[in-house]
Design a protein around this motif. Structure first.
Motif, PDB file in Angstrom:
ATOM      1  N   SER A  24       0.744  -0.978  -0.130  1.00 34.89           N
ATOM      2  CA  SER A  24      -0.095  -0.101   0.116  1.00 34.89           C
ATOM      3  C   SER A  24       0.885   1.130   0.062  1.00 34.89           C
ATOM      4  O   SER A  24       1.915   1.159   0.123  1.00 34.89           O
ATOM      5  CB  SER A  24      -0.936   0.113   1.287  1.00 34.89           C
ATOM      6  N   TYR A  25       0.183   2.662  -0.064  1.00 37.29           N
ATOM      7  CA  TYR A  25       0.946   3.663  -0.026  1.00 37.29           C
ATOM      8  C   TYR A  25       1.296   4.009   1.238  1.00 37.29           C
ATOM      9  O   TYR A  25       1.063   3.425   2.297  1.00 37.29           O
ATOM     10  CB  TYR A  25       0.198   4.587  -0.549  1.00 37.29           C
ATOM     11  N   ARG A  80       1.708   6.053   4.677  1.00 39.78           N
ATOM     12  CA  ARG A  80       0.727   6.725   5.372  1.00 39.78           C
ATOM     13  C   ARG A  80       0.815   8.035   5.266  1.00 39.78           C
ATOM     14  O   ARG A  80      -0.273   8.739   4.689  1.00 39.78           O
ATOM     15  CB  ARG A  80       0.269   6.159   6.852  1.00 39.78           C
ATOM     16  N   ILE A 126      -0.689   9.367   1.636  1.00 37.37           N
ATOM     17  CA  ILE A 126      -1.990   9.081   1.732  1.00 37.37           C
ATOM     18  C   ILE A 126      -2.608  10.100   2.272  1.00 37.37           C
ATOM     19  O   ILE A 126      -3.632  10.789   1.919  1.00 37.37           O
ATOM     20  CB  ILE A 126      -2.577   7.528   2.215  1.00 37.37           C
ATOM     21  N   LEU A 127      -2.027  10.712   3.296  1.00 33.80           N
ATOM     22  CA  LEU A 127      -2.744  11.967   4.316  1.00 33.80           C
ATOM     23  C   LEU A 127      -2.235  13.072   3.622  1.00 33.80           C
ATOM     24  O   LEU A 127      -2.647  14.070   4.192  1.00 33.80           O
ATOM     25  CB  LEU A 127      -2.283  11.493   5.586  1.00 33.80           C
ATOM     26  N   ASN A 172      -2.821  15.025   1.255  1.00 31.56           N
ATOM     27  CA  ASN A 172      -3.731  16.383   0.851  1.00 31.56           C
ATOM     28  C   ASN A 172      -4.802  16.692   1.715  1.00 31.56           C
ATOM     29  O   ASN A 172      -5.730  17.202   1.513  1.00 31.56           O
ATOM     30  CB  ASN A 172      -4.565  15.809  -0.355  1.00 31.56           C
ATOM     31  N   ALA A 230      -4.465  14.108  12.281  1.00 32.37           N
ATOM     32  CA  ALA A 230      -3.861  13.858  13.750  1.00 32.37           C
ATOM     33  C   ALA A 230      -3.989  12.448  13.852  1.00 32.37           C
ATOM     34  O   ALA A 230      -4.646  11.413  13.521  1.00 32.37           O
ATOM     35  CB  ALA A 230      -4.921  14.547  14.693  1.00 32.37           C
ATOM     36  N   ARG A 231      -2.851  11.782  14.486  1.00 29.46           N
ATOM     37  CA  ARG A 231      -2.577  10.327  14.957  1.00 29.46           C
ATOM     38  C   ARG A 231      -2.876   9.433  13.981  1.00 29.46           C
ATOM     39  O   ARG A 231      -3.476   8.485  13.861  1.00 29.46           O
ATOM     40  CB  ARG A 231      -3.651  10.085  16.021  1.00 29.46           C
ATOM     41  N   GLY A 232      -2.322   9.848  12.711  1.00 33.30           N
ATOM     42  CA  GLY A 232      -2.414   8.873  11.527  1.00 33.30           C
ATOM     43  C   GLY A 232      -3.577   8.918  10.760  1.00 33.30           C
ATOM     44  O   GLY A 232      -3.923   8.002  10.043  1.00 33.30           O
ATOM     45  N   CYS A 233      -4.343   9.885  11.186  1.00 36.38           N
ATOM     46  CA  CYS A 233      -5.934   9.902  10.784  1.00 36.38           C
ATOM     47  C   CYS A 233      -6.323  11.261  10.150  1.00 36.38           C
ATOM     48  O   CYS A 233      -5.722  12.167  10.293  1.00 36.38           O
ATOM     49  CB  CYS A 233      -6.893   9.410  11.732  1.00 36.38           C
ATOM     50  N   VAL A 234      -7.376  11.142   8.958  1.00 36.43           N
ATOM     51  CA  VAL A 234      -7.938  12.424   8.717  1.00 36.43           C
ATOM     52  C   VAL A 234      -8.741  12.724   9.932  1.00 36.43           C
ATOM     53  O   VAL A 234      -9.392  12.029  10.358  1.00 36.43           O
ATOM     54  CB  VAL A 234      -8.564  11.963   7.198  1.00 36.43           C
ATOM     55  N   LEU A 235      -8.668  14.047   9.971  1.00 37.72           N
ATOM     56  CA  LEU A 235      -9.672  14.545  11.120  1.00 37.72           C
ATOM     57  C   LEU A 235     -10.694  15.161  10.556  1.00 37.72           C
ATOM     58  O   LEU A 235     -10.760  15.994   9.305  1.00 37.72           O
ATOM     59  CB  LEU A 235      -8.559  15.709  11.641  1.00 37.72           C
ATOM     60  N   VAL A 236     -11.978  14.983  10.730  1.00 35.09           N
ATOM     61  CA  VAL A 236     -13.139  15.515  10.244  1.00 35.09           C
ATOM     62  C   VAL A 236     -14.173  15.885  11.362  1.00 35.09           C
ATOM     63  O   VAL A 236     -13.793  15.687  12.672  1.00 35.09           O
ATOM     64  CB  VAL A 236     -13.889  14.394   9.328  1.00 35.09           C
ATOM     65  N   PRO A 237     -15.003  16.736  11.049  1.00 35.47           N
ATOM     66  CA  PRO A 237     -15.985  17.473  12.104  1.00 35.47           C
ATOM     67  C   PRO A 237     -16.561  15.935  12.654  1.00 35.47           C
ATOM     68  O   PRO A 237     -17.044  15.287  12.029  1.00 35.47           O
ATOM     69  CB  PRO A 237     -16.712  18.398  11.401  1.00 35.47           C
ATOM     70  N   LYS A 238     -17.055  15.932  13.709  1.00 31.66           N
ATOM     71  CA  LYS A 238     -17.560  14.827  14.551  1.00 31.66           C
ATOM     72  C   LYS A 238     -19.162  14.942  13.797  1.00 31.66           C
ATOM     73  O   LYS A 238     -19.826  15.777  14.117  1.00 31.66           O
ATOM     74  CB  LYS A 238     -17.560  15.001  15.984  1.00 31.66           C
ATOM     75  N   CYS A 243      -4.593  -3.514  -2.226  1.00 30.28           N
ATOM     76  CA  CYS A 243      -4.215  -3.404  -0.661  1.00 30.28           C
ATOM     77  C   CYS A 243      -4.763  -4.526   0.232  1.00 30.28           C
ATOM     78  O   CYS A 243      -5.842  -5.224  -0.100  1.00 30.28           O
ATOM     79  CB  CYS A 243      -5.005  -1.887   0.046  1.00 30.28           C
ATOM     80  N   VAL A 261      -3.925   2.378  11.837  1.00 28.48           N
ATOM     81  CA  VAL A 261      -4.668   3.185  11.230  1.00 28.48           C
ATOM     82  C   VAL A 261      -3.947   3.414   9.993  1.00 28.48           C
ATOM     83  O   VAL A 261      -2.868   3.991   9.895  1.00 28.48           O
ATOM     84  CB  VAL A 261      -5.233   4.252  11.876  1.00 28.48           C
ATOM     85  N   ASN A 262      -4.727   3.381   8.790  1.00 26.14           N
ATOM     86  CA  ASN A 262      -4.221   4.176   7.364  1.00 26.14           C
ATOM     87  C   ASN A 262      -3.047   3.566   6.896  1.00 26.14           C
ATOM     88  O   ASN A 262      -2.376   4.243   6.283  1.00 26.14           O
ATOM     89  CB  ASN A 262      -4.437   5.567   7.472  1.00 26.14           C
ATOM     90  N   THR A 263      -2.788   2.280   7.143  1.00 22.26           N
ATOM     91  CA  THR A 263      -1.470   1.655   6.482  1.00 22.26           C
ATOM     92  C   THR A 263      -1.761   0.664   5.494  1.00 22.26           C
ATOM     93  O   THR A 263      -1.024   0.064   4.762  1.00 22.26           O
ATOM     94  CB  THR A 263      -0.785   1.172   7.581  1.00 22.26           C
ATOM     95  N   CYS A 281      -3.903   1.274   2.443  1.00 20.63           N
ATOM     96  CA  CYS A 281      -4.675   2.374   1.826  1.00 20.63           C
ATOM     97  C   CYS A 281      -3.749   2.781   0.403  1.00 20.63           C
ATOM     98  O   CYS A 281      -2.736   2.784   0.477  1.00 20.63           O
ATOM     99  CB  CYS A 281      -5.033   3.449   2.413  1.00 20.63           C
ATOM    100  N   ASP A 333     -15.127  17.827  19.247  1.00 14.97           N
ATOM    101  CA  ASP A 333     -15.831  17.758  18.426  1.00 14.97           C
ATOM    102  C   ASP A 333     -15.394  17.287  16.927  1.00 14.97           C
ATOM    103  O   ASP A 333     -15.857  17.812  15.991  1.00 14.97           O
ATOM    104  CB  ASP A 333     -16.772  19.096  18.256  1.00 14.97           C
ATOM    105  N   GLU A 334     -14.477  16.535  17.159  1.00 13.80           N
ATOM    106  CA  GLU A 334     -13.837  15.865  15.871  1.00 13.80           C
ATOM    107  C   GLU A 334     -13.865  14.316  15.801  1.00 13.80           C
ATOM    108  O   GLU A 334     -13.928  13.838  16.924  1.00 13.80           O
ATOM    109  CB  GLU A 334     -12.428  16.393  15.398  1.00 13.80           C
ATOM    110  N   SER A 335     -13.741  13.776  14.552  1.00 14.71           N
ATOM    111  CA  SER A 335     -13.641  12.271  14.557  1.00 14.71           C
ATOM    112  C   SER A 335     -12.555  12.088  13.681  1.00 14.71           C
ATOM    113  O   SER A 335     -11.995  12.976  12.774  1.00 14.71           O
ATOM    114  CB  SER A 335     -14.853  11.918  13.659  1.00 14.71           C
ATOM    115  N   TYR A 336     -11.958  10.964  14.002  1.00 15.37           N
ATOM    116  CA  TYR A 336     -10.784  10.654  13.114  1.00 15.37           C
ATOM    117  C   TYR A 336     -11.272   9.402  12.202  1.00 15.37           C
ATOM    118  O   TYR A 336     -11.735   8.579  12.668  1.00 15.37           O
ATOM    119  CB  TYR A 336      -9.477   9.835  14.174  1.00 15.37           C
ATOM    120  N   VAL A 337     -10.431   9.497  11.095  1.00 20.11           N
ATOM    121  CA  VAL A 337     -11.197   8.547   9.937  1.00 20.11           C
ATOM    122  C   VAL A 337      -9.811   7.592   9.723  1.00 20.11           C
ATOM    123  O   VAL A 337      -8.608   8.086   9.387  1.00 20.11           O
ATOM    124  CB  VAL A 337     -11.327   9.277   8.692  1.00 20.11           C
TER     125      VAL A 337
END
Lengths: 93, 480
Positions: A68-69, A71, A74-75, A77, A82-90, B25, B33-35, B37, B137-141
Motif C-alpha cells: 500500500s501507499y 501513510r 495518503i494523508l 492532501n 492527527a494520529r495517522g488519521c484524517v480529522l473531520v468534524p464529528k 491493498c 490506522v491508514n496503513t 490504503c 467535536d472531531e472524528s478520526y477517519v
C-alpha cells in the motif's frame, strides 16, 4: 414535466449544494428534463438492455497483494490530520 | 392482543480475501490506522477500480451453499450518500442484478426443520472506520476498512421469533465459515446484521409496518435486540398507536434501541449503474468449477455424525458448530479412532485448553493419530481416565506420543490381580474394624478401603478391580 421548488431543494440538499432562493427560482430544471425526455421518443422495444456502454465484460484482478501507499503520502492532501488519521468534524449517526 | 412477529435479516459478511475488492491493498483486520490504503480505496479523483475475481467466486460459492440461482449477467451500481467514512461519497454495490438470488437455508428450531428463504446475495465494498473523540467535536477517519469486500445476504421475512432469527444467523455463520469465504468474527465486525421487524395480529396474512434496526453485531445481541423491538412495537399497538417506518439503532450495552432516522429522513440513495466497472458474466463452466470447491455442508455432516457414527444430537451439534474441531474429529474418525471417546475428549478436556489458550483445533501441538492412541490405551485399560488427563496435559506441552508419556511418567495402570490382591490383603489386615462397619450397614467403609488401596498403589491400581475385590471380601464377611 413540472418540477417543484421543493424537489429542487431536496435534490440540492442531497448533493450538499447551498442554493439561494433566487438561484432555485432561476434554475430551469424543466427544460433539462424535457431535453432528456427526448430519448423516450425512441422506440427501443427491439433493443436488448445494455448494462454498460462498452461491450467489454469480466475485467478482473487476481487476489494478489501489492504494497500500500505510505501513510504520510495518503494523508498528504488531507486538510486536517492527527494520529495517522484524517480529522473531520464529528458526525455521529 | 396476541401478535405474530415477522422478521427478516440483512447480513453483512466481510470476505476473507487477501486483498480489497477494487484495489490490491491488504485486507486484514487490526492493522495500524491508514496503513492499508491507496488512491483507489481512499477515493482519490481519477482512480479506477478493478474488481477482485476472488470476490465474485466467494459470492457465488456462498450462493451455491445457500441454494441460490446464480445471475448470468450481473453488474455493479453506485449507492450515493454522504458520510465521512465513505471518501467517494458513494458505495459500489449491486442494485437490480445481484450475483445470487432465490435461495434458501434450512434451520433446526428445537428439533424442527424450518426453511428460510434467501432473497439475494450481492457484493459491495465496506466503508472506513470513524473514531469519535470523546471530549472534542472531531472524528478520526481510518480508511483501512474502505474497500474490504462484503457480501450482503438478504433473507425473506420468514423468521417468526427472536430465537429463530438467532438460529438462522448461527446457521449462516457456520455455513460461511465452512465454505471458507468469511471468518465471521462478530467481535471484529466481520459479520454484522440489520434486522427488519414487524408485527401483525395472529392469523392475519397482511404484513404490518416494519422498523429497521442497525448495528447488531453479536449473536446474543440479535436475539435481545429483536425481543426488545417486539416488546416496543406490541406496547405501541396495544395502546392504539401506529408503528412508524423508521430506522433504529441497537445499543447492546444499554439493551435498548433508539430512533436513528424517521421515514421522512430516510436516505435517498439514487442508485445508478457504476460506469467504471464492466458487467460480470458468469457461465456454467465457471459455476461448476466453483461448485467443485464446496466442502461437506454442516447439516449433511451433522446427519452423518448422528446416523453413521451414532453420536448424540447435542454433541454432533457442538462438533459441527466448530469447524476446526470438526476437521480434527473427521481426521480421527478417518484413521479409525474410537468415535465416542474422541468426541468426548475433543468437547471436554481439549476444548477447555483450546479456549484457555485462545487457539483453534488446527493449532493443537499433537495430531489426530495421537488422540486416537490416547483413547485406545484407555480402552485397553493400560491407564485410567485420571491418568489419561495427565497424559493429555503433557501432550499439549511436549507433543510426544501418549505411550511414551505413559512410560516416562510411569502412569501405566496396575491390572495384575495378584499384585492388587497383595495390596488389598495388606489394607484389610490393617483395618479390621471396616468389616464390622460394613456389616452394620456403613457402606462407605467400601469407599474408604478402595481409597486406601489406591493410595497404596500410588494411584496406579485399576479401581474397577480393586473395588470388585474388596466388595467380594466385605460381602463374604457380612454373609458369614
Amino acid at each position: 414535466m413540472k418540477v417543484t421548488t421543493e424537489q429542487i431543494k431536496h435534490v440540492a440538499e442531497l448533493a450538499r449544494l447551498k442554493l439561494t432562493d433566487e438561484e432555485v427560482k432561476s434554475l430551469n430544471m424543466e427544460a433539462v428534463i424535457e431535453f432528456a425526455d427526448k430519448l423516450s421518443e425512441l422506440d427501443a422495444e427491439q433493443i436488448a438492455p445494455t448494462n454498460h456502454v462498452s461491450d467489454i465484460y469480466n475485467v478482473f484482478r487476481e487476489d494478489v497483494e501489492v504494497p500500500s501507499y505510505d501513510r504520510d503520502d495518503i494523508l498528504k492532501n488531507a486538510p486536517a490530520k492527527a494520529r495517522g488519521c484524517v480529522l473531520v468534524p464529528k458526525v455521529v449517526e | 392482543m396476541n401478535y405474530e412477529s415477522v422478521i427478516g435479516l440483512e447480513v453483512h459478511a466481510e470476505l476473507s480475501t487477501n486483498t480489497k475488492i477494487y484495489c490490491s491493498c491488504k485486507n486484514e483486520f487490526g492493522l495500524d490506522v491508514n496503513t492499508s490504503c491507496c488512491p483507489i480505496c481512499t477515493g482519490m479523483p481519477g482512480t479506477l477500480p478493478v474488481l477482485n475475481k476472488k470476490v465474485v467466486e466467494y459470492a457465488i460459492k456462498a450462493g451455491l451453499a445457500l441454494n441460490c440461482s446464480i445471475t448470468r449477467e450481473g453488474k455493479q451500481d453506485r449507492k450515493n450518500y454522504f458520510y465521512p467514512d465513505l471518501p467517494k461519497a458513494y458505495q459500489i454495490s449491486q442494485f437490480d442484478l445481484p450475483l445470487c438470488t432465490d435461495g434458501y437455508v434450512d434451520i433446526d428450531v428445537n428439533g424442527e426443520k424450518k426453511r428460510i428463504g434467501i432473497t439475494r446475495i450481492h457484493i459491495e465494498e465496506d466503508a472506513g472506520k470513524l473514531i469519535h473523540s470523546v471530549m472534542g467535536d472531531e472524528s478520526y477517519v481510518d480508511f483501512n476498512r474502505c474497500g474490504v469486500p462484503l457480501i450482503e445476504i438478504v433473507s425473506e421475512p420468514d423468521l417468526r421469533s427472536a430465537e429463530e432469527a438467532r438460529i438462522y444467523l448461527e446457521t449462516l455463520k457456520s455455513i460461511l465459515q465452512y465454505i471458507e469465504v468469511s471468518d465471521c468474527k462478530m467481535e471484529e465486525g466481520s459479520l454484522r446484521c440489520d434486522i427488519n421487524v414487524s408485527l401483525r395480529p395472529v392469523g392475519s396474512d397482511k404484513f404490518g409496518t416494519r422498523s429497521e434496526m442497525k448495528n447488531v453485531s453479536t449473536l446474543s445481541g440479535t436475539q435481545r435486540a429483536i425481543e426488545y423491538e417486539i416488546g416496543r412495537q406490541s406496547e405501541i399497538l396495544d395502546n392504539g398507536g401506529v408503528i412508524e417506518q423508521e430506522t433504529r439503532r441497537w445499543d447492546d450495552a444499554k439493551g435498548e434501541n433508539v430512533l436513528l432516522r424517521s421515514k421522512e429522513e430516510a436516505h435517498d440513495y439514487r442508485y445508478f449503474p457504476e460506469p467504471d466497472l464492466m458487467p460480470i458474466v458468469v457461465d456454467d463452466e465457471w459455476i461448476e468449477s466453483i461448485r467443485a470447491t464446496l466442502p461437506e455442508m454442516p447439516d449433511v455432516k451433522k446427519a452423518r455424525y448422528t446416523g453413521e457414527l451414532g453420536l448424540g444430537d447435542y454433541e454432533a451439534g457442538i462438533i459441527v458448530g466448530n469447524k476446526s474441531m470438526a476437521r480434527f474429529f473427521d481426521k480421527c474418525v478417518e484413521l479409525g479412532g474410537n468415535v465416542k471417546a474422541v468426541a468426548n475428549w475433543l468437547q471436554g478436556d481439549i476444548m477447555k485448553v483450546v479456549k484457555e489458550q485462545d487457539i483453534t483445533f488446527d493449532d493443537i501441538s499433537f495430531t489426530p493419530e495421537d488422540l486416537n492412541e490416547l483413547a485406545s490405551i484407555v480402552d485397553k485399560g493400560t491407564i485410567s481416565i485420571t491418568a489419561a488427563k495427565k497424559v493429555l496435559a503433557k501432550m499439549f506441552e511436549t507433543a510426544e506420543k501418549p505411550s511414551k508419556i505413559v512410560d516416562d511418567l510411569g502412569l501405566a495402570q496396575i491390572n495384575d490381580e495378584s499384585a492388587i490382591e497383595a495390596m488389598v490383603n495388606d489394607v484389610l489386615d490393617k483395618n479390621p474394624q471396616s468389616f464390622e462397619d460394613y456389616k452394620n450397614g456403613k457402606t462407605r467403609a467400601l469407599g474408604f478401603l478402595v481409597g486406601m488401596v489406591m493410595k497404596e498403589s500410588k494411584g496406579k491400581g485399576n479401581p474397577q478391580i480393586i473395588n470388585k475385590m474388596i466388595l467380594e471380601r466385605l460381602e463374604a464377611y457380612k454373609n458369614s
